[in-house]
Scaffold this active site. Structure first.
Site, PDB file in Angstrom:
ATOM      1  CD  GLU A  61      -1.770  -2.299   1.786  1.00  0.00           C
ATOM      2  OE1 GLU A  61      -2.696  -3.133   1.919  1.00  0.00           O
ATOM      3  OE2 GLU A  61      -0.591  -2.517   2.152  1.00  0.00           O
TER       4      GLU A  61
ATOM      5  CG  PHE B  92     -10.509  -9.294  10.857  1.00  0.00           C
ATOM      6  CD1 PHE B  92      -9.334  -9.759  11.428  1.00  0.00           C
ATOM      7  CD2 PHE B  92     -10.604  -9.296   9.470  1.00  0.00           C
ATOM      8  CE1 PHE B  92      -8.284 -10.215  10.650  1.00  0.00           C
ATOM      9  CE2 PHE B  92      -9.563  -9.748   8.678  1.00  0.00           C
ATOM     10  CZ  PHE B  92      -8.398 -10.210   9.274  1.00  0.00           C
ATOM     11  CD  GLN B  93      -7.767  -6.925   7.533  1.00  0.00           C
ATOM     12  OE1 GLN B  93      -8.598  -6.687   6.655  1.00  0.00           O
ATOM     13  NE2 GLN B  93      -6.604  -7.509   7.266  1.00  0.00           N
TER      14      GLN B  93
ATOM     15  CE  LYS C 120     -17.823  -5.852   2.374  1.00  0.00           C
ATOM     16  NZ  LYS C 120     -17.181  -7.165   2.633  1.00  0.00           N
TER      17      LYS C 120
ATOM     18  CG  MET D 234      22.144  12.877   5.078  1.00  0.00           C
ATOM     19  SD  MET D 234      23.294  14.041   4.308  1.00  0.00           S
ATOM     20  CE  MET D 234      22.507  14.309   2.724  1.00  0.00           C
TER      21      MET D 234
END
Length: 573
Positions: free
Chosen positions: A51, A113-114, A163, A484
Site C-alpha cells: 500500500e 477485524f481490521q 462497507k 547521509m
C-alpha cells in the site's frame, strides 16, 4: 438513477476525469473493486506490491501530471500502510485523494477485524478527511474531496467509507466537474470559507504595489524559487520576473524545475547543502523575494540571521506560512502564478550586473577531485546520465546523499520533472513515485535515482514495474552505507558509525533479474555509458533496467552547513 455506493464512487471518479488509480484490495473495499472490474475500459488500476508503494505512485502521478492522484486501500493495516505516503504528500503539497473502506457501521468502535480509526490517525496529515456513514452524502463528499485536494494550496484528502455504505442503494445524479463549485457540499464550503489553503485568494493590489517600489529601491535583489512555483505551474511567470528584476535565483529542493537549473540566473540549491553562490547571495542581498517557500529548517537554518542584510518579502498562497519560521518585512498572499503575472505587468527591466558578478563569483556547483583509484564521483555519474537521456526525462529520487547530489548536479528544466520527498524525507518514496510518473507520462523516459539504503525499502515494487510494463531505469548510488547518516556520524560523532554500515545483500543486479529485468554493476564511466545505452534500448521494449553504480564510501555531500548556524558558515566547502 439508482446505484450502489460503490457504483457512485466509481462514477464520481469518472466525473473528475480520473482514468488511473493505484491501490491494494481487501475485504472492506471489495464492493468498490467489484465495480472497478466492470469499468476496466475507463479506469486503469495498478496493483502495487504494498500500500505504501500505491500511495507514493499516486503522489508521483499527481506531481508529474498536475492532476489529482487517486489511491485505494482496505481497512486496518491497509489503511495505516498509507500513512507514510499521505504524510509525504501533505508535507510537499501534493494533491492526492485516498479512498479507504472501513468495517460496517454496526461494528465501528468494537475492535472488529481490521478496524482502525484512519480518519483520526490521518487528521494531522491531510487537508481534511471524512468518515462516510450515509450513502446520501457519498457523492458530494467525493466531489468535495477532489475540490479541496486540488484547490488553494494542494494536498491530500482521505475518504473512509463504511462497507455497508458501499452496498446501500441511492439515487445518483451525475454533475459535470465544472459545476461542482456551485452545487452541493463543495459549493457551500467554498461560499462560507475564508481559508487560504482551500481557495486561490486574490492578491491585494496594494501589497503588489509596495513590492514594486521595493524592487525599484533595491541594488542587490535575490530571489528564492520554492515549491509553490512548481505546484501552481508558474514557471514561465517566475522566469520572466527573474529576468525583469535581473536577480540571481536560489532554488529550494521543491522548486527544482520551476526555475531551469541551467538558466544563467540560477545559483543552485539553497540551504544546508546549498551552493556557495546561493547561500552567500541570500546573506548579502538587500532584498530577498521568496516565492512559494516555507523557509524550512533546511533552508533558514538560523532564522534570526537569515538574509540578515536585507529586507525579506514572502509570496505564498497559505497565510499560515507567513512569519511562521522567518519574520518578513512584507508579504503577499496569493497564488504564485497570479501574483507574478501582476508583478510582471508593473515592473520595468532592471540591470543588476555588478551584483550578479559578485554572486556568481562563488561556485554554483561542487567541484570534485578525481579519485586516485578511479572511483566515479557523483557529478560524473549524474552528468553522464543527463547527457544520455532525453531532455524531458522525469527524475524520481529517494532520500539521502544521492538525493542531494541529484538536485545539485542534474539541471531540471520544467515543473514535475523532479519528484522527491522534500518536507518528510521519505526513504522508499522513489520507485513508487517513478512508476506513478511513468503511468501518467508513458511517452517520457523516467529514471529513479536512489541509494543502496533507500532502495531496500521499495525494491518490492520492481514486481509492479515488470508486470505492468512501466519501464523505469533505476540508478543506485551504492556506497555500502546509509550515506547521509554516515556523513553526520563522520563529522559530528567522531566516526562512530553506529548501525550505518550496509555490509550485506542483496546483489542488486541479481535482484533485478529475479523480477525479469536486466541490470549492470558499473565501476567507471565507460561501463556506465554502456549500461545506459542498453537500458534505453530495454525501455523501448517496455522493460525496466537497474544500474548499480559504485561510489566511494567516504564521498560526502558538499557544501554543508551545520543546523542552527548561519547559511554562510560552511562546515564543508
Amino acid at each position: 438513477m439508482e446505484m450502489t455506493g460503490a457504483q457512485v464512487v466509481v462514477e464520481c471518479l469518472l466525473e473528475q476525469g480520473v482514468d488511473t488509480v493505484f491501490g491494494y484490495p481487501g475485504g472492506t473495499i471489495l464492493n468498490i473493486y467489484d465495480e472497478l472490474y466492470k469499468y476496466q475500459d475507463k479506469i486503469t488500476h495498478y496493483l502495487t506490491a504494498h500500500e505504501q508503494g500505491a500511495a507514493h505512485a499516486a503522489d508521483g502521478y499527481a506531481r508529474s501530471t498536475g492532476k489529482v492522484g487517486v489511491c485505494l486501500a482496505t481497512s486496518g493495516p491497509g489503511a495505516t500502510n498509507l500513512t507514510t505516503g499521505i504524510a509525504t504528500a501533505y508535507m510537499d503539497s501534493s494533491p492526492v485523494v485516498f479512498i479507504c473502506c472501513n468495517v460496517g457501521q454496526k461494528m465501528l468502535g468494537k475492535d472488529a477485524f481490521q478496524e482502525v480509526d484512519i480518519t483520526g490517525i490521518s487528521m494531522p496529515i491531510t487537508k481534511t478527511n471524512y468518515l462516510v456513514r450515509d450513502v446520501d452524502k457519498l457523492a458530494d463528499t467525493v466531489r468535495e474531496a477532489f475540490g479541496i485536494a486540488r484547490s488553494g494550496r494542494p494536498g491530500p484528502v482521505l475518504i473512509d467509507i463504511t462497507k455497508d455504505v458501499t452496498a446501500a442503494k441511492v439515487d445518483y445524479e451525475p454533475i459535470p466537474q465544472e459545476k461542482h463549485s456551485r452545487t452541493g457540499a463543495l459549493g457551500k464550503l467554498i461560499r462560507r470559507s475564508s481559508t487560504s489553503s482551500l481557495l486561490r485568494p486574490e492578491p491585494d493590489q496594494k501589497d503588489i504595489d509596495i513590492l514594486v517600489d521595493m524592487i525599484k529601491e533595491s541594488k542587490k535583489p535575490m530571489l528564492i524559487c520554492g515549491g509553490g512555483v512548481t505546484r501552481s505551474r508558474a514557471h514561465e511567470e517566475f522566469r520572466e520576473f527573474a529576468r525583469k528584476v535581473d536577480a540571481p535565483v536560489a532554488i529550494t529542493l521543491m522548486g527544482g524545475g520551476a526555475m531551469d537549473g541551467a538558466d544563467p540566473l540560477a545559483t543552485g540549491m539553497i540551504g544546508m547543502h546549498g551552493s556557495q553562490a546561493s547561500n552567500r547571495g541570500v546573506d548579502g542581498c538587500d532584498l530577498l523575494i521568496a516565492v512559494g517557500c516555507r523557509f524550512s529548517d533546511r533552508v533558514a537554518l538560523k532564522p534570526d540571521s537569515f538574509a540578515r542584510n536585507g529586507k525579506i518579502v514572502h509570496i505564498d498562497i497559505d497565510r499560515a506560512e507567513i512569519n511562521k519560521n522567518v519574520q518578513t518585512d512584507h508579504h503577499i498572499i496569493g497564488d504564485a502564478k497570479i501574483v507574478l503575472e501582476r508583478l510582471n505587468e508593473k515592473i520595468p527591466q532592471y540591470d543588476h550586473s555588478e551584483w550578479k558578478d559578485y554572486v556568481f563569483s562563488f561556485p554554483t556547483e561542487t567541484k570534485y577531485d578525481l579519485d586516485e583509484n578511479g572511483v566515479m564521483t557523483p557529478k560524473e555519474i549524474l552528468a553522464t546520465i543527463e547527457s544520455m537521456v532525453p531532455e524531458d526525462t522525469v527524475v524520481s529520487t529517494d532520500v539521502g546523499e544521492h538525493q542531494m547530489w541529484a538536485i545539485q548536479h542534474f539541471h531540471f528544466s520544467y515543473p514535475g520533472q523532479l519528484l522527491t520527498s522534500g518536507g518528510y524525507g521519505t526513504m522508499g518514496f522513489g520507485l513508487g513515485a517513478a512508476l506513478g510518473a511513468k503511468a501518467g507520462n508513458p511517452e517520457k523516459t523516467v529514471i529513479h535515482i536512489t541509494g543502496d539504503g533507500s532502495f531496500r525499502m521499495n525494491c518490492n515494487e520492481l514486481a509492479t514495474e515488470e508486470f505492468y510494463k512501466l519501464p523505469v531505469i533505476t540508478f543506485i548510488f551504492n556506497n555500502g552505507v546509509l550515506g547521509m547518516v554516515h556523513q553526520w556520524q563522520d563529522l559530528m560523532y567522531n566516526k562512530r558509525y553506529s548501525q550505518t554500515i550496509l555490509d550485506r545483500g542483496p546483489n542488486f543486479v541479481k535482484l533485478a533479474e529475479a523480477y525479469g529485468m536486466k541490470g549492470a554493476r558499473v565501476t567507471n564511466i565507460e561501463e556506465l555509458q554502456t549500461a545506459i545505452t542498453e537500458a534505453l534500448e530495454e525501455q523501448k521494449e517496455g522493460r525496466g533496467y537497474l544500474v548499480d553504480c559504485a561510489v566511494a564510501t567516504d564521498e560526502m555531500v558538499r557544501p554543508m552547513v551545520n543546523g542552527g548556524t548561519n547559511i554562510t558558515e560552511f562546515l564543508l566547502n
